[in-house]
Design a protein around this motif. Structure first.
Motif, mmCIF file in Angstrom:
data_model
loop_
_atom_site.group_PDB
_atom_site.id
_atom_site.type_symbol
_atom_site.label_atom_id
_atom_site.label_comp_id
_atom_site.label_asym_id
_atom_site.label_seq_id
_atom_site.Cartn_x
_atom_site.Cartn_y
_atom_site.Cartn_z
ATOM 1 N N CYS A 160 0.894 -1.167 0.000
ATOM 2 C CA CYS A 160 0.000 0.000 0.000
ATOM 3 C C CYS A 160 0.926 1.210 0.000
ATOM 4 C CB CYS A 160 -0.898 -0.007 1.228
ATOM 5 S SG CYS A 160 -2.015 1.398 1.261
ATOM 6 N N ARG A 161 1.052 1.861 -1.151
ATOM 7 C CA ARG A 161 2.104 2.864 -1.330
ATOM 8 C C ARG A 161 1.553 4.272 -1.501
ATOM 9 N NH1 ARG A 161 5.689 -0.556 -5.692
ATOM 10 N NH2 ARG A 161 5.816 -2.438 -4.418
ATOM 11 N N PHE A 162 2.046 5.149 -0.640
ATOM 12 C CA PHE A 162 1.761 6.573 -0.809
ATOM 13 C C PHE A 162 2.769 7.082 -1.826
ATOM 14 C CE2 PHE A 162 2.964 10.919 0.527
ATOM 15 C CZ PHE A 162 1.786 11.551 0.197
ATOM 16 N N ILE A 163 2.290 7.718 -2.897
ATOM 17 C CA ILE A 163 3.215 8.171 -3.944
ATOM 18 C C ILE A 163 3.573 9.641 -3.739
ATOM 19 C CG2 ILE A 163 3.575 8.424 -6.438
ATOM 20 C CD1 ILE A 163 3.388 5.520 -5.748
ATOM 21 N N SER A 164 2.599 10.527 -3.958
ATOM 22 C CA SER A 164 2.865 11.960 -3.796
ATOM 23 C C SER A 164 1.557 12.727 -3.917
ATOM 24 C CB SER A 164 3.825 12.438 -4.888
ATOM 25 O OG SER A 164 3.935 13.836 -4.853
ATOM 26 N N THR A 165 1.488 13.866 -3.260
ATOM 27 C CA THR A 165 0.296 14.709 -3.401
ATOM 28 C C THR A 165 0.378 15.565 -4.672
ATOM 29 O OG1 THR A 165 1.360 16.348 -2.012
ATOM 30 C CG2 THR A 165 -0.187 14.885 -0.930
ATOM 31 N N ASP A 166 1.554 15.578 -5.303
ATOM 32 C CA ASP A 166 1.714 16.311 -6.560
ATOM 33 C C ASP A 166 1.166 15.437 -7.699
ATOM 34 O OD1 ASP A 166 3.466 18.626 -7.977
ATOM 35 O OD2 ASP A 166 3.524 16.770 -9.139
ATOM 36 N N GLN A 167 0.311 16.043 -8.522
ATOM 37 C CA GLN A 167 -0.401 15.285 -9.548
ATOM 38 C C GLN A 167 0.541 14.524 -10.491
ATOM 39 O OE1 GLN A 167 -2.744 17.763 -12.151
ATOM 40 N NE2 GLN A 167 -4.109 16.092 -12.703
ATOM 41 N N GLY B 184 4.929 10.115 4.426
ATOM 42 C CA GLY B 184 6.386 10.268 4.333
ATOM 43 C C GLY B 184 7.106 9.065 4.910
ATOM 44 N N VAL B 185 6.595 8.595 6.054
ATOM 45 C CA VAL B 185 7.195 7.407 6.696
ATOM 46 C C VAL B 185 7.067 6.204 5.769
ATOM 47 C CG1 VAL B 185 6.937 5.781 8.628
ATOM 48 C CG2 VAL B 185 6.836 8.243 9.045
ATOM 49 N N ASN B 186 5.900 6.078 5.117
ATOM 50 C CA ASN B 186 5.676 4.962 4.191
ATOM 51 C C ASN B 186 6.681 4.992 3.043
ATOM 52 O OD1 ASN B 186 4.188 4.158 1.432
ATOM 53 N ND2 ASN B 186 3.486 2.811 3.061
ATOM 54 N N ILE B 187 6.916 6.205 2.505
ATOM 55 C CA ILE B 187 7.870 6.343 1.390
ATOM 56 C C ILE B 187 9.276 5.929 1.832
ATOM 57 C CG2 ILE B 187 9.082 8.060 -0.045
ATOM 58 C CD1 ILE B 187 6.437 9.519 -0.353
ATOM 59 N N ILE B 188 9.701 6.444 2.988
ATOM 60 C CA ILE B 188 11.050 6.133 3.482
ATOM 61 C C ILE B 188 11.200 4.624 3.732
ATOM 62 C CG2 ILE B 188 12.667 6.473 5.413
ATOM 63 C CD1 ILE B 188 11.489 9.338 5.622
ATOM 64 N N ARG B 189 10.188 4.036 4.389
ATOM 65 C CA ARG B 189 10.241 2.609 4.722
ATOM 66 C C ARG B 189 10.335 1.749 3.457
ATOM 67 N NH1 ARG B 189 5.323 0.570 8.235
ATOM 68 N NH2 ARG B 189 4.360 0.643 6.208
ATOM 69 N N LEU B 190 9.474 2.084 2.478
ATOM 70 C CA LEU B 190 9.428 1.296 1.246
ATOM 71 C C LEU B 190 10.747 1.357 0.482
ATOM 72 C CD1 LEU B 190 7.657 -0.249 -0.901
ATOM 73 C CD2 LEU B 190 7.230 1.976 -1.913
ATOM 74 N N HIS B 191 11.280 2.571 0.329
ATOM 75 C CA HIS B 191 12.481 2.714 -0.499
ATOM 76 C C HIS B 191 13.748 2.284 0.248
ATOM 77 C CE1 HIS B 191 10.479 4.317 -4.016
ATOM 78 N NE2 HIS B 191 9.659 4.896 -3.164
ATOM 79 N N THR B 192 13.733 2.359 1.586
ATOM 80 C CA THR B 192 14.861 1.816 2.346
ATOM 81 C C THR B 192 14.908 0.295 2.168
ATOM 82 O OG1 THR B 192 14.497 3.570 3.949
ATOM 83 C CG2 THR B 192 15.974 1.823 4.633
ATOM 84 N N LYS B 193 13.723 -0.332 2.222
ATOM 85 C CA LYS B 193 13.649 -1.791 2.011
ATOM 86 C C LYS B 193 14.132 -2.147 0.617
ATOM 87 C CE LYS B 193 10.236 -3.849 5.061
ATOM 88 N NZ LYS B 193 8.904 -4.424 5.168
ATOM 89 N N ASN B 194 13.717 -1.335 -0.371
ATOM 90 C CA ASN B 194 14.155 -1.582 -1.760
ATOM 91 C C ASN B 194 15.676 -1.549 -1.860
ATOM 92 O OD1 ASN B 194 11.570 -1.783 -2.656
ATOM 93 N ND2 ASN B 194 11.475 0.224 -3.627
ATOM 94 N N LEU B 195 16.275 -0.576 -1.170
ATOM 95 C CA LEU B 195 17.741 -0.444 -1.211
ATOM 96 C C LEU B 195 18.431 -1.593 -0.491
ATOM 97 C CD1 LEU B 195 18.661 3.326 -0.748
ATOM 98 C CD2 LEU B 195 19.208 1.833 -2.664
ATOM 99 N N GLN B 196 17.835 -2.041 0.626
ATOM 100 C CA GLN B 196 18.407 -3.180 1.358
ATOM 101 C C GLN B 196 18.393 -4.432 0.486
ATOM 102 O OE1 GLN B 196 15.957 -3.196 4.828
ATOM 103 N NE2 GLN B 196 17.385 -1.978 6.048
#
Lengths: 256, 206
Positions: free
Chosen positions: A129-136, B53-65
């Motif tokens: 479940c991925r939050f992408i960005s609020t920018d369109q 923001g936490v979700n983004i950091i967590r996801l991409h840190t895992k990707n890098l690991q």
């Protein structure tokens, strides 16, 4: 000084009448009134889309669009609940992309609940479940990236979409995914029609709850919506005739 | 259960009723309350943004690991950190932050937006193949509108200009208004179900 806001009295009366009708038909549906709904091809195709993903061993992608927590997004999340339950049952990976932060929190909860209901809470992967960005456009490029990298077999886009709609639909088409899309944005529907395999048109989205769960509240609400639509058509026809004949009292009343 | 299901339902119901009443009635305390609710909506959205923001950091840190050569995740994390540090340390009106916004964020957004032009071309190519009666109607209507919208088209086939006006103002507007009116009725139905607590499934309830 009037307690009512000028220019909104007719709107208030209309809202009260619509609310009353919906309350009445929800109550009737709960009391056993039979409500038949026509099959909607886009909803029926969801099973096929998930089945295809299961056969191919590839993931399903779902996005509720670019909108915040508006009615169209809620309709999309209703569909997501069904999609997540089905993917959990068939052990198909489901990747969900979200553009608005407040929608993200709700989306994650909807997915968790769906996996729980399917009896597989351990199968839910929070990173899907991925939050992408609020920018369109950042959201659009993020979704394109997910579609390409995950090589999705099915792409389901139901919710609030704006100018990014065609970009997402064409990206889905390029990766060869079966595509089901739905939005209430009249300007984006034509783009979905040309680029997707199945399109859920406008208000058909709001029939999701009734279609998937036969929820009596939703069925009653749908019947009331149909009656209100019929009333709107009648008012438009009468208004056109009266205005053509030079009688303006209907427009005067509606302007109150 | 009470905190996760009942409390959100009560909050949604009360907030919904207050905002609706404030829209239709001139009652100062209710209008003030509705204004506060709308401000709180923005505050809650900011908290939710932190969650995102936490979700983004967590996801991409895992990707890098998983794959240290994952350039996309690395680029995202680096730009994410630089933007936050510059914004917090130097302020949003600083030259550095303005540079990031004007010369990186805006052009990349415009680049993605420009893809739309190419995608319209590929989508139109597929849509305009006259495979059946509906596709043929779409093809003919599309050709008339395209010719009617440009001066040279109207010069070649003069009927296309008035035909385009008729197609856009009668057929197109009629269809769009139908979708909009039916959509608005659906909006009312969903909103009512949320306000009275009958739409709990949509926010994770049963």
């Amino acid at each position: 000084m009037s307690i009512f806001t000028q220019g909104r009295i007719f709107d208030l009366v209309t809202l009260l009448v619509v609310t009353g009708l919906m309350g009445l038909y929800m109550h009737r549906a709960r009391s056993g009134m039979k409500v038949k709904i026509r099959p909607i091809a886009g909803f029926a195709a969801i099973d096929e889309a998930i089945g295809r993903a299961a056969e191919m061993g590839k993931p399903v992608h779902f996005t509720p669009g670019f909108g915040g927590l508006v009615a169209a997004t809620f309709a999309g999340l209703e569909v997501l609940g069904y999609v997540a339950r089905l993917t959990a049952q068939y052990d198909v990976r489901l990747v969900v992309t979200v553009s608005q932060a407040e929608t993200f929190a709700v989306t994650e909860q909807v997915m968790r609940q769906a996996y729980l209901e399917a009896g597989k809470p351990e199968a839910f992967r929070p990173e899907d479940c991925r939050f992408i960005s609020t920018d369109q456009w950042a959201y659009a490029s993020g979704v394109i990236g997910v579609l390409y990298r995950e090589k999705v077999a099915s792409n389901i886009m139901i919710g609030q979409f704006a100018a990014e709609a065609l970009i997402l639909a064409e990206a889905g088409n390029t990766v060869g995914a079966i595509q089901i899309a739905g939005t209430t944005n009249a300007y984006q529907i034509p783009f979905f029609v040309v680029a997707c395999d199945y399109v859920i048109l406008g208000e058909e989205m709001f029939a999701a709850g009734a279609h998937f769960t036969n929820n009596v509240v939703h069925l009653g609400s749908l019947r009331a919506e149909d009656l209100v639509k019929a009333a709107c058509i009648a008012i438009m026809a009468i208004g056109a005739v009266l205005t053509t004949a030079g009688a303006n009292f209907l427009t005067t009343i509606m302007g109150k | 259960m009470f905190l996760r299901k009942t409390v959100p339902t009560i909050i949604a119901g009360v907030c919904g009723v207050v905002v609706v009443v404030a829209y239709f009635f001139e009652i100062a305390p209710i209008k003030d309350l509705a204004s506060h609710i709308l401000k709180w909506q923005s505050v809650i959205a900011v908290f939710a943004l932190g969650l995102g923001g936490v979700n983004i950091i967590r996801l991409h840190t895992k990707n890098l690991q998983r794959d240290p050569k994952n350039f996309y995740s690395l680029a995202l994390l680096v730009t994410f950190v630089i933007t936050i540090v510059v914004g917090l340390a130097m302020g949003q009106t600083s030259a550095a932050y303005t540079f990031i916004f004007d010369y990186i964020n805006v052009p990349t957004g415009s680049a993605i937006f420009s893809l739309l032009a190419f995608y319209i071309g590929t989508a139109a190519y597929r849509a305009f193949r006259a495979k059946n009666a509906e596709a043929a109607i779409l093809l003919i209507t599309g050709c008339i509108v395209m010719l009617g919208r440009v001066p040279i088209g109207a010069k070649i086939l003069p009927f296309t200009a008035p035909a385009t006006d008729w197609i856009m103002s009668v057929l197109n507007v009629g269809g769009q208004r139908g979708v909009m009116i039916a959509g608005a009725i659906g909006f009312i139905a969903v909103s009512l179900r949320i306000i009275v607590g009958l739409e709990r499934r949509a926010y994770g309830g049963e």
